[in-house]
Every structure is written in structure tokens, then in C-alpha cells.
Design an enzyme around this catalytic site. Structure first.
Site: not given
Ligand code: FE
Ligand code: PHE
Length: 295
Positions: A211, A146, A151, A192
Site C-alpha cells: 500500500s 491501507h 490487507h 506488514e
Molecule cells: Fe497494516
């Protein structure tokens, strides 16, 4: 719900406050330095860990066209060979050249202030452990997949990179103003779960979406969720779901809008919002329009 546990470890670092649920974080915090960073424990990865990374990467990569924003697609190959979990130092070298960011290992979730401080120094904390094979579709806490896949690609984008640093500095300020709950919603609905408008329709730029096996398609193409125009005040009033797909998303025009709209002093906004009731996720207020799903 938020829980504080005592890590009971080294050099007097503060107890870890972590988010939802009552399980302790699963990483080994005895390895952490005072700023909560740690070396990537590369030797600990098993062949099964590398294989999980390879399969997760392949599954997400083939979903990106038509669902992820172009900035993300352009940058994802910067993560390096997708067959094995990459070395953080290799990515940092490229990232430093591109935008002056570095990635640093952490054992898992870290306290808010430590997190903000790292972002303000252009250091992005990446959890170093890999989820178990049985967690292939869903893992409760952020893991190395993730954090890296979700990110890191956009940290190669200069504007987004600057936004992340500004968020860190803004977080340290929000801590002093006791406004972290409001500011956390901004992270949630942008970093996010953010969507971005394009001539081809909305696309995803948020790491939690990018993700996720199922939410990527859902967020961009499903008629169910609301897709509201990005507005700082509206967004910071809006609660979020932590245990299901989001009931609403916020759509930015581009990263310049995100950067500009978050640049003004938030102190008066926090003061106003404290006097207003929160809005539940998925509620459309009078006069609000929702962006249509793509395709
Ligand atoms: Fe995150
Ligand atoms: N402008 C915000 C403040 O004054 C800081 C901030 C910038 C927060 C970017 C989030 C993102 O508090």
C-alpha cells in the site's frame, strides 16, 4: 513508545493503547461497540474521499506487476470496482464464501487484545476513514486504503487466511505470556513487510509495502536493504523501523513455510529470546545471506 489514552466513551470499554507518537488516534471511538468494531460510516465519505481512494488504487495497481506476489495480484480485484470506496459488507460476502473471513469496521487503531480476538474469530478490522488529500503519499496511521488494499486481498488466499487466524490466537496467548513485543515483530515482518521468493526473484506480500507509494519498488528492487531468509527466532529478535523504509526484510519460500514455521508452540521460543539481546534493524549476522534485489 506506547501511550495509553482514555477514550472517555461508551459502555466501559478499556482505554486504547496505541503505538508510536503522542497524538491521540483520530477516529471517532464513541461509535465503537465493546469489541471496538463499528458500522462503516459510508454516508460520511465525501466525493474527495472517493476520489482519493480511486487515485491511490490506480497508482498502486499499475505498480504491482513484477513487484507484488502473484497471489496478491490474482486477488486484488476481489475488492470490487476501484472507482469508489467499497462497502465492507459487499467484500465480506465474497470473502466469507472464499475463506470464511469477514471484514469489520473500526474507528482506527484498537487495543492489542481486541485486535487479536477479532483475528482469532476470522474478522479483520478495517479502519473506515480515508486519509486527507494532503496525506496522499504518506499517512501516519492506517486508513481505509491501507487496510483494504494492503490487507484484504490475501485474506482470499486459504493458507494466508489460516495464518492470520493462527496469529490472532497466538496473540491472545502471547498476551498471557507477556510476549507481545516479540510476537509483534512477526506481524511486522510478515503481514506488514513480508517478501516472498519466486522463480522470478523476490516479490512483496506485506500490506505495508503493497500500500506504499515508494516502498514497494524499494523493498523489491533496491540494493540497499537486507533481505534475510525467514527464520522465526531471528525475526523475533529483530527490531524494526517505524518512521522510514525497512533496513531489513524477511523472505519466505511460500505461504506453507510461513504457516508451518509458526505452528509450533512459541512459549519456549519466548523464554529463550527474553534472555538474548535484540538485533538492530539492518544488521547482517555472520553466515547470513541476503537475497538479491529483483531486476
Ligand atoms: Fe497494516
Ligand atoms: N504457534 C504460536 C504459539 O504457539 C501461535 C502463532 C501461530 C503465532 C501463527 C503467530 C502465527 O504461540
Amino acid at each position: 513508545m506506547s501511550t495509553t489514552i482514555d477514550k472517555g466513551v461508551n459502555q466501559g470499554v478499556a482505554p486504547v493503547t496505541y503505538g508510536e507518537g503522542d497524538r491521540p488516534p483520530r477516529g471517532d471511538y464513541s461509535r465503537a461497540r465493546a469489541d471496538y468494531t463499528c458500522e462503516q460510516d459510508f454516508a460520511r465519505y465525501s466525493e474527495a474521499d472517493h476520489d482519493t481512494y480511486r487515485r491511490l488504487y490506480a497508482r498502486q495497481l499499475q505498480q504491482l506487476p513484477g513487484l507484488a506476489c502473484q497471489e496478491f495480484i490474482d486477488a486484488v480485484e476481489q475488492l470490487g470496482a476501484p472507482e469508489r470506496i467499497p462497502r465492507f459488507d459487499d467484500i465480506s460476502e465474497r470473502l466469507m464464501r472464499a475463506t470464511g473471513w469477514q471484514i469489520v469496521g473500526v474507528p482506527g487503531l484498537i487495543p492489542e487484545e481486541a485486535f487479536f480476538a477479532l483475528l482469532a474469530q476470522r474478522r479483520f478490522p478495517v479502519t473506515d476513514w480515508m486519509r486527507l488529500p494532503e496525506e496522499f503519499d504518506y499517512v501516519v496511521e492506517p486508513d481505509v486504503f491501507h487496510d483494504l488494499f494492503g490487507h484484504v486481498p490475501l485474506l482470499f488466499n486459504p493458507l494466508f487466511a489460516d495464518y492470520m487466524q493462527a496469529y490472532g490466537a497466538g496473540g491472545l496467548k502471547a498476551s498471557r505470556l507477556e510476549a507481545c513485543e516479540l510476537l509483534a515483530r512477526l506481524y511486522w515482518y510478515t503481514v506488514e513487510f513480508g517478501l516472498i521468493d519466486t522463480p522470478q526473484g523476490v516479490r512483496a506480500y506485506g500490506a505495508g509495502i503493497l500500500s506504499s507509494a515508494g516502498e514497494l519498488r524499494y523493498a523489491v528492487t533496491d540494493p540497499t536493504p537486507l533481505r534475510l531468509a525467514f527464520d522465526v527466532r531471528r525475526l523475533m529478535r529483530t527490531r524494526y523501523k517505524i518512521d522510514s523504509y525497512q533496513a531489513n526484510y524477511f523472505v519466505i519460500e511460500d505461504f506453507q513455510q510461513l504457516f508451518n514455521a509458526t505452528a509450533p508452540d512459541f512459549a519456549p521460543i519466548y523464554a529463550d529470546l527474553r534472555r538474548l539481546p535484540a538485533v538492530e534493524a539492518g544488521v547482517q549476522l555472520p553466515g547470513e545471506r541476503s537475497f538479491p534485489p529483483s531486476r
